[in-house]
Enzyme design. Structure first.
Site, PDB file in Angstrom:
ATOM      1  CB  ALA A  66      89.677  22.844  42.228  1.00 24.76           C
ATOM      2  N   GLY A 109      93.782  25.212  44.250  1.00 21.65           N
ATOM      3  CA  GLY A 109      94.438  24.619  43.085  1.00 21.65           C
ATOM      4  C   GLY A 109      95.235  25.632  42.276  1.00 21.65           C
ATOM      5  CD  GLU A 112      96.717  22.257  45.686  1.00 21.86           C
ATOM      6  OE1 GLU A 112      95.678  22.322  45.005  1.00 21.86           O
ATOM      7  OE2 GLU A 112      96.876  21.425  46.598  1.00 21.86           O
TER       8      GLU A 112
HETATM    9  N1  CO8 Z   1      85.236  27.667  41.446  1.00 20.77           N
HETATM   10  C1  CO8 Z   1      84.179  28.012  40.698  1.00 20.77           C
HETATM   11  N2  CO8 Z   1      83.802  29.300  40.478  1.00 20.77           N
HETATM   12  C2  CO8 Z   1      84.553  30.269  41.037  1.00 20.77           C
HETATM   13  C3  CO8 Z   1      85.678  29.974  41.830  1.00 20.77           C
HETATM   14  C4  CO8 Z   1      86.028  28.599  42.023  1.00 20.77           C
HETATM   15  N3  CO8 Z   1      87.117  28.230  42.737  1.00 20.77           N
HETATM   16  N4  CO8 Z   1      86.221  31.139  42.265  1.00 20.77           N
HETATM   17  C5  CO8 Z   1      85.463  32.118  41.747  1.00 20.77           C
HETATM   18  N5  CO8 Z   1      84.455  31.603  41.014  1.00 20.77           N
HETATM   19  C6  CO8 Z   1      83.397  32.330  40.292  1.00 20.77           C
HETATM   20  C7  CO8 Z   1      82.357  32.880  41.253  1.00 20.77           C
HETATM   21  O1  CO8 Z   1      81.422  31.884  41.594  1.00 20.77           O
HETATM   22  C8  CO8 Z   1      81.771  34.010  40.435  1.00 20.77           C
HETATM   23  O2  CO8 Z   1      80.869  33.437  39.500  1.00 20.77           O
HETATM   24  P1  CO8 Z   1      79.404  34.090  39.277  1.00 20.77           P
HETATM   25  O3  CO8 Z   1      79.684  35.466  38.745  1.00 20.77           O
HETATM   26  O4  CO8 Z   1      78.765  33.182  38.284  1.00 20.77           O
HETATM   27  O5  CO8 Z   1      78.758  34.100  40.620  1.00 20.77           O
HETATM   28  C9  CO8 Z   1      82.965  34.540  39.641  1.00 20.77           C
HETATM   29  O6  CO8 Z   1      83.937  33.478  39.690  1.00 20.77           O
HETATM   30  C10 CO8 Z   1      83.579  35.770  40.276  1.00 20.77           C
HETATM   31  O7  CO8 Z   1      83.904  35.483  41.629  1.00 20.77           O
HETATM   32  P2  CO8 Z   1      83.417  36.391  42.882  1.00 20.77           P
HETATM   33  O8  CO8 Z   1      82.167  37.106  42.526  1.00 20.77           O
HETATM   34  O9  CO8 Z   1      83.425  35.532  44.096  1.00 20.77           O
HETATM   35  O10 CO8 Z   1      84.643  37.442  42.934  1.00 20.77           O
HETATM   36  P3  CO8 Z   1      85.136  38.260  44.226  1.00 20.77           P
HETATM   37  O11 CO8 Z   1      86.093  39.270  43.699  1.00 20.77           O
HETATM   38  O12 CO8 Z   1      83.968  38.718  45.044  1.00 20.77           O
HETATM   39  O13 CO8 Z   1      85.942  37.184  45.128  1.00 20.77           O
HETATM   40  C11 CO8 Z   1      87.504  35.367  45.505  1.00 20.77           C
HETATM   41  C12 CO8 Z   1      87.139  36.603  44.653  1.00 20.77           C
HETATM   42  C13 CO8 Z   1      87.893  35.806  46.923  1.00 20.77           C
HETATM   43  C14 CO8 Z   1      88.690  34.701  44.832  1.00 20.77           C
HETATM   44  C15 CO8 Z   1      86.298  34.402  45.581  1.00 20.77           C
HETATM   45  O14 CO8 Z   1      85.821  34.165  44.247  1.00 20.77           O
HETATM   46  C16 CO8 Z   1      86.615  33.061  46.182  1.00 20.77           C
HETATM   47  O15 CO8 Z   1      86.717  32.946  47.403  1.00 20.77           O
HETATM   48  N6  CO8 Z   1      86.745  31.994  45.373  1.00 20.77           N
HETATM   49  C17 CO8 Z   1      86.953  30.658  45.824  1.00 20.77           C
HETATM   50  C18 CO8 Z   1      88.385  30.473  46.277  1.00 20.77           C
HETATM   51  C19 CO8 Z   1      88.589  29.064  46.792  1.00 20.77           C
HETATM   52  O16 CO8 Z   1      87.993  28.628  47.766  1.00 20.77           O
HETATM   53  N7  CO8 Z   1      89.481  28.328  46.128  1.00 20.77           N
HETATM   54  C20 CO8 Z   1      89.799  26.987  46.518  1.00 20.77           C
HETATM   55  C21 CO8 Z   1      88.986  26.036  45.717  1.00 20.77           C
HETATM   56  S1  CO8 Z   1      89.165  24.380  46.312  1.00 20.77           S
HETATM   57  C22 CO8 Z   1      90.542  23.823  45.557  1.00 20.77           C
HETATM   58  O17 CO8 Z   1      91.195  24.490  44.813  1.00 20.77           O
HETATM   59  C23 CO8 Z   1      90.877  22.426  45.883  1.00 20.77           C
HETATM   60  C24 CO8 Z   1      92.178  22.076  45.227  1.00 20.77           C
HETATM   61  C25 CO8 Z   1      92.309  20.628  45.283  1.00 20.77           C
HETATM   62  C26 CO8 Z   1      92.939  20.185  44.037  1.00 20.77           C
HETATM   63  C27 CO8 Z   1      92.106  20.485  42.854  1.00 20.77           C
HETATM   64  C28 CO8 Z   1      90.769  19.785  42.856  1.00 20.77           C
HETATM   65  C29 CO8 Z   1      90.125  19.737  41.461  1.00 20.77           C
END
Ligand code: CO8
Length: 258
Positions: A66, A109, A112
Site C-alpha cells: 500500500a 498489500g 495481498e
Molecule cells: N509506499 C509508498 N512509496 C513506496 C513504497 C510504498 N509501499 N515502497 C517503495 N516506495 C517508493 C520509495 O519511497 C521510493 O520513492 P522515492 O524515490 O521518491 O524516495 C521509491 O519507491 C523506490 O523505493 P526505494 O528507494 O526504497 O527502493 P529500494 O530498492 O531501496 O527498496 C523496498 C525496496 C525494500 C521494497 C523498499 O522500498 C520498501 O521497504 N518499501 C516498503 C515496503 C512495505 O513496507 N510495504 C508494506 C506497506 S504497508 C501495506 O501494504 C499495508 C497493507 C494493508 C492493506 C492496504 C492498505 C491501503
C-alpha cells in the site's frame, strides 16, 4: 481498449494482461492504482473474447505494498466511516481465472493482491513479505487470513510478526507459489498457462474456480454438495458434449465456451 494511468492493458489471444505501472514508487498501491486495476480486470471479465487474465508488475517489483505516504496521516474515524480498504477486495469478485505473475517485491498489500488472484507464478528473484509490523500496523487486505490458509500458521506468524521475507523457492515449497520460472521468462510462461486455461470451456473453467474458492469457506459437506451440483450442471453445456465426444473420437475438442 481503454487506457489507464496506473496500469497497462494488453490482450494476447484469449488472455487479458494487466501490468501495474507506477515505476517511480515500485508500484505502491495508491487508491487510483487500485481503481485502475479493478476497472481493467472487470473490463476483461465482461469481455467474451477473454478467457483468463494475468496480473503482473515490473522485474523489480510486483508491488511494494500500500502507498505508505498516502496512508501515513489517515485517522481511525475516517478509515472506519469510509471503510478504508473495502474496495480492495474487488479482485476477488472477478469470475474468470487470474494468474499473478510476480517478479521482484510483493510486499504488504502487494503480497495481498497476489494472493487475491487464483494462483501465483513467481520469477526466481521474487520476494514475498508482510512487513506491516515494521510500520506499526498489521496486514489489512487479507494477509493474515489468506497467507495462513496458504502456508499454515507457523510460517504465516513468522512472516507477519517478524516481517521476514520469503524467496521464490521457499514460497513454492510452502504452497504460496504454484510454479517458478526464470525472471525474464515469467510473463511469457504465465500467458502460456493462461492461454491453456482460456482454451478450455469457459463455463467449466468458471465453475472450477468457483468450486475451489468455495472450499475455503464452506464445510466439507457443503463444499462437496456444491461441487457435485456444479459438476452435474456442466452436462448442460455444449462444451461437455464436445469434450467427451472428441475424446471418444480421438480428436482435439473445439470448445465454443457455451
Ligand atoms: N509506499 C509508498 N512509496 C513506496 C513504497 C510504498 N509501499 N515502497 C517503495 N516506495 C517508493 C520509495 O519511497 C521510493 O520513492 P522515492 O524515490 O521518491 O524516495 C521509491 O519507491 C523506490 O523505493 P526505494 O528507494 O526504497 O527502493 P529500494 O530498492 O531501496 O527498496 C523496498 C525496496 C525494500 C521494497 C523498499 O522500498 C520498501 O521497504 N518499501 C516498503 C515496503 C512495505 O513496507 N510495504 C508494506 C506497506 S504497508 C501495506 O501494504 C499495508 C497493507 C494493508 C492493506 C492496504 C492498505 C491501503
Amino acid at each position: 481498449t481503454k487506457t489507464y494511468e496506473y496500469v497497462k492493458v494488453e490482450q494476447r489471444g484469449r488472455v487479458g494482461i494487466v501490468t501495474l505501472h507506477r515505476p517511480k514508487a515500485l508500484n505502491a498501491l495508491c487508491s487510483p492504482l487500485m481503481k485502475d486495476l479493478n476497472d481493467a480486470l472487470r473490463a476483461f471479465d465482461s469481455d467474451d473474447s477473454v478467457g483468463a487474465m494475468v496480473v503482473t508488475g515490473s522485474e523489480k517489483a510486483f508491488a511494494a505494498g500500500a502507498d505508505i505516504k498516502e496512508m501515513k496521516d489517515l485517522e481511525f474515524v475516517s478509515n472506519y466511516t469510509k471503510n478504508f480498504l473495502a474496495d480492495w477486495t474487488g479482485i476477488t469478485s472477478i469470475r474468470k481465472p487470474i494468474i499473478a505473475a510476480v517478479n521482484g517485491f510483493a510486499l504488504g498489500g502487494g503480497c495481498e493482491v497476489a494472493m487475491m488472484c487464483d494462483m501465483i507464478y513467481a520469477g526466481d528473484k521474487a520476494k514475498f513479505g508482510q512487513p506491516e509490523i515494521k510500520l506499526g500496523t498489521i496486514p489489512g487486505a487479507g494477509g493474515s487470513q489468506r497467507l495462513t490458509s496458504l502456508v499454515g500458521k507457523s510460517k504465516s506468524m513468522d512472516m507477519i510478526l517478524t516481517g521476514v521475507m520469503m524467496d521464490a523457492v521457499e514460497a513454492e515449497r510452502a504452497g504460496l507459489v504454484a510454479r517458478i520460472f526464470p525472471a525474464d521468462k515469467l510473463l511469457d510462461e504465465s500467458v502460456k498457462a493462461a492461454s491453456v486455461i482460456a482454451s478450455y470451456s469457459l463455463p467449466s473453467v468458471m465453475m472450477a474456480k468457483e468450486a475451489v474458492n468455495k472450499s475455503l469457506e464452506l464445510s466439507l459437506a457443503e463444499g462437496l454438495h456444491l461441487e457435485r451440483r456444479l459438476f452435474q450442471a456442466t452436462f448442460a453445456t455444449e462444451d461437455q458434449k464436445e469434450g467427451m465426444a472428441a475424446f471418444a473420437e480421438k480428436r482435439e475438442p473445439a470448445f465454443k465456451h457455451k
